[in-house]
Write an enzyme that holds these catalytic residues in place. Structure first.
Site, PDB file in Angstrom:
ATOM      1  N   GLU A 107       0.862  -1.189   0.000  1.00  0.00           N
ATOM      2  CA  GLU A 107       0.000   0.000   0.000  1.00  0.00           C
ATOM      3  C   GLU A 107       0.898   1.239   0.000  1.00  0.00           C
ATOM      4  OE1 GLU A 107      -3.349   0.883  -0.236  1.00  0.00           O
ATOM      5  OE2 GLU A 107      -2.456   2.856  -0.021  1.00  0.00           O
ATOM      6  N   ILE A 108       0.544   2.192  -0.858  1.00  0.00           N
ATOM      7  CA  ILE A 108       1.399   3.372  -1.021  1.00  0.00           C
ATOM      8  C   ILE A 108       1.104   4.463   0.021  1.00  0.00           C
ATOM      9  CG2 ILE A 108      -0.099   4.578  -2.672  1.00  0.00           C
ATOM     10  CD1 ILE A 108       2.434   5.251  -4.288  1.00  0.00           C
ATOM     11  N   ASN A 141       5.507   1.587  -3.228  1.00  0.00           N
ATOM     12  CA  ASN A 141       4.892   1.911  -4.503  1.00  0.00           C
ATOM     13  C   ASN A 141       5.070   0.692  -5.415  1.00  0.00           C
ATOM     14  OD1 ASN A 141       4.127   2.817  -6.987  1.00  0.00           O
ATOM     15  ND2 ASN A 141       5.206   4.766  -6.837  1.00  0.00           N
ATOM     16  N   LEU A 161      -7.576  -5.529  -6.342  1.00  0.00           N
ATOM     17  CA  LEU A 161      -8.991  -5.451  -5.988  1.00  0.00           C
ATOM     18  C   LEU A 161      -9.447  -4.002  -5.931  1.00  0.00           C
ATOM     19  CD1 LEU A 161      -9.177  -8.234  -3.227  1.00  0.00           C
ATOM     20  CD2 LEU A 161      -8.960  -8.440  -5.698  1.00  0.00           C
ATOM     21  N   ASP A 164      -7.629   1.956  -8.194  1.00  0.00           N
ATOM     22  CA  ASP A 164      -8.040   3.314  -8.573  1.00  0.00           C
ATOM     23  C   ASP A 164      -8.320   3.340 -10.071  1.00  0.00           C
ATOM     24  OD1 ASP A 164      -7.737   4.324  -5.987  1.00  0.00           O
ATOM     25  OD2 ASP A 164      -5.585   4.617  -6.285  1.00  0.00           O
ATOM     26  N   THR A 242     -13.058  -6.750   0.952  1.00  0.00           N
ATOM     27  CA  THR A 242     -12.335  -5.471   1.077  1.00  0.00           C
ATOM     28  C   THR A 242     -13.301  -4.320   1.361  1.00  0.00           C
ATOM     29  OG1 THR A 242     -12.432  -4.804  -1.248  1.00  0.00           O
ATOM     30  CG2 THR A 242     -10.641  -6.302  -0.616  1.00  0.00           C
ATOM     31  N   GLU A 244     -13.479  -1.455  -0.156  1.00  0.00           N
ATOM     32  CA  GLU A 244     -14.084  -0.930  -1.387  1.00  0.00           C
ATOM     33  C   GLU A 244     -15.193  -1.849  -1.864  1.00  0.00           C
ATOM     34  OE1 GLU A 244     -13.783   1.916  -3.200  1.00  0.00           O
ATOM     35  OE2 GLU A 244     -12.508   2.652  -1.593  1.00  0.00           O
TER      36      GLU A 244
HETATM   37  C1  LIG Z   1      -9.518   2.159  -4.460  1.00  0.00           C
HETATM   38  S1  LIG Z   1      -8.373   1.598  -3.289  1.00  0.00           S
HETATM   39  C2  LIG Z   1      -8.753  -0.132  -3.121  1.00  0.00           C
HETATM   40  C3  LIG Z   1      -8.219  -0.703  -1.850  1.00  0.00           C
HETATM   41  C4  LIG Z   1      -8.511  -2.186  -1.612  1.00  0.00           C
HETATM   42  N1  LIG Z   1      -7.910  -3.018  -2.612  1.00  0.00           N
HETATM   43  C5  LIG Z   1      -9.998  -2.430  -1.508  1.00  0.00           C
HETATM   44  O1  LIG Z   1     -10.527  -3.149  -2.374  1.00  0.00           O
HETATM   45  O2  LIG Z   1     -10.605  -1.939  -0.549  1.00  0.00           O
HETATM   46  C6  LIG Z   1      -6.843   1.521  -4.181  1.00  0.00           C
HETATM   47  C7  LIG Z   1      -5.655   1.452  -3.246  1.00  0.00           C
HETATM   48  O3  LIG Z   1      -4.465   1.264  -4.004  1.00  0.00           O
HETATM   49  C8  LIG Z   1      -3.437   2.055  -3.441  1.00  0.00           C
HETATM   50  N2  LIG Z   1      -2.432   2.282  -4.492  1.00  0.00           N
HETATM   51  C9  LIG Z   1      -2.594   3.017  -5.615  1.00  0.00           C
HETATM   52  N3  LIG Z   1      -1.465   3.006  -6.348  1.00  0.00           N
HETATM   53  C10 LIG Z   1      -0.580   2.231  -5.666  1.00  0.00           C
HETATM   54  C11 LIG Z   1       0.767   1.852  -5.903  1.00  0.00           C
HETATM   55  N4  LIG Z   1       1.417   2.272  -6.998  1.00  0.00           N
HETATM   56  N5  LIG Z   1       1.396   1.057  -5.002  1.00  0.00           N
HETATM   57  C12 LIG Z   1       0.735   0.631  -3.886  1.00  0.00           C
HETATM   58  N6  LIG Z   1      -0.535   0.982  -3.613  1.00  0.00           N
HETATM   59  C13 LIG Z   1      -1.191   1.764  -4.479  1.00  0.00           C
HETATM   60  C14 LIG Z   1      -4.163   3.313  -3.001  1.00  0.00           C
HETATM   61  O4  LIG Z   1      -3.452   4.063  -2.040  1.00  0.00           O
HETATM   62  C15 LIG Z   1      -5.475   2.740  -2.469  1.00  0.00           C
HETATM   63  O5  LIG Z   1      -5.404   2.451  -1.097  1.00  0.00           O
END
Ligand SMILES: C[S@@+](CC[C@H](N)C(=O)[O-])C[C@H]1O[C@@H](n2cnc3c(N)ncnc32)[C@H](O)[C@@H]1O
Length: 266
Positions: A107-108, A141, A161, A164, A242, A244
């Site tokens: 997670e970033i 990241n 899952l 974004d 999850t 989301e």
């Molecule tokens: C819409 S959320 C979905 C979270 C989770 N998978 C869920 O289903 O509840 C997308 C997540 O991906 C993380 N994210 C986006 N780009 C990323 C990256 N390059 N590396 C790690 N995490 C990332 C965001 O910070 C965010 O928490």
């Protein structure tokens, strides 16, 4: 004046240990292209997984599943109890494949990853819910540093899952599934390993499926086949565990699943 009755002491409650999201406020999105001054290992050999999985010290255990962009960690928490108690003693168990698979979230966002770390720590010491030794989180990241953490062919499952969606065309390069990144995902996944994707955005579903289908090291595998292979509990967790996914359910939205198997190198 009548004496006020002293309130009875509350019964010990493990849930009191659990962190609360309101204390971990964070922007909705992090830019995967900006420099987050993240520390990252030079190579997978430099990662000390025993810090993440102390119950496995001495077993050489490294993650088998990686949840990319794990958010608040719902999938990690759902998968953890699928593992038998024997693993908590640091012993590998000769049971079904999903039982022997430590899971790492990536997670970033700093506050979100801290929340997941605190959530796992609390669950590990909870007396009502012992376990959770087999799940952990790294703040990283994934678009930049995935191969720094995971060795070639080391993973048997990768999860994307509800990633974004980055709706605008000029932002599509920030999508976590992209032609350039697929080579990295194929590198860390072993042949036979599965990529699980799910989203409530049809356009993103089509984007992910199109790119994965076009990539020579992945082949589409339908849900029925995966369930027949015993991966039903994983698929159920992908749909529902999850944060989301739960939000989509509350809003009565659609969920689009697409899974792919990593084929042998050609
Ligand atoms: C819409 S959320 C979905 C979270 C989770 N998978 C869920 O289903 O509840 C997308 C997540 O991906 C993380 N994210 C986006 N780009 C990323 C990256 N390059 N590396 C790690 N995490 C990332 C965001 O910070 C965010 O928490």
């Amino acid at each position: 004046m009548a004496k006020r009755k002293r309130a009875a002491a509350p019964a010990p409650d493990d849930t009191a240990l659990l962190p609360q999201k309101k204390h971990y406020r964070q922007r909705a999105h992090a830019n995967p292209f900006s420099d987050h001054s993240l520390q990252y290992p030079a190579s997978p050999k430099a990662v000390d997984w025993t810090v993440h999985y102390p119950a496995f010290v001495g077993t050489g255990t490294a993650p088998e599943f990686a949840d990319i962009g794990c958010g608040f960690g719902g999938l990690l928490i759902a998968l953890a109890p699928l593992f038998p108690d024997t693993l908590m003693l640091g012993m590998r168990s000769p049971c079904a494949p999903i039982c022997c698979s430590p899971v790492a979230g990536m997670e970033i966002r700093v506050q979100v990853s801290q929340y997941v770390q605190d959530r796992i720590a609390a669950l590990r010491v909870s007396s009502q819910l012992p376990g959770f030794q087999n799940v952990s989180i790294v703040r990283a990241n994934a678009m930049k540093f995935l191969p720094n953490y995971f060795a070639k062919h080391s993973l048997s499952a990768l999860f994307f899952l509800f990633p974004d969606p980055h709706f605008k065309s000029r932002k599509h390069k920030a999508r976590i599934i992209s032609p350039t990144l697929l080579a990295e995902y194929a590198y860390v996944l072993r042949p036979g390993g599965i990529v699980y994707t799910i989203t409530d955005v049809k356009d993103l579903h089509e984007w992910m499926a199109t790119h994965l289908k076009a990539f020579p090291l992945f082949e589409y595998v339908d849900e029925e086949t995966l369930r027949a292979e015993g991966k039903g509990p994983i698929i159920d967790a992908v749909y529902t565990s999850t944060e989301e996914g739960k939000k989509v359910e509350r809003n009565k939205g659609d969920k689009w699943l697409a899974c792919f198997r990593r084929v042998e190198d050609q």
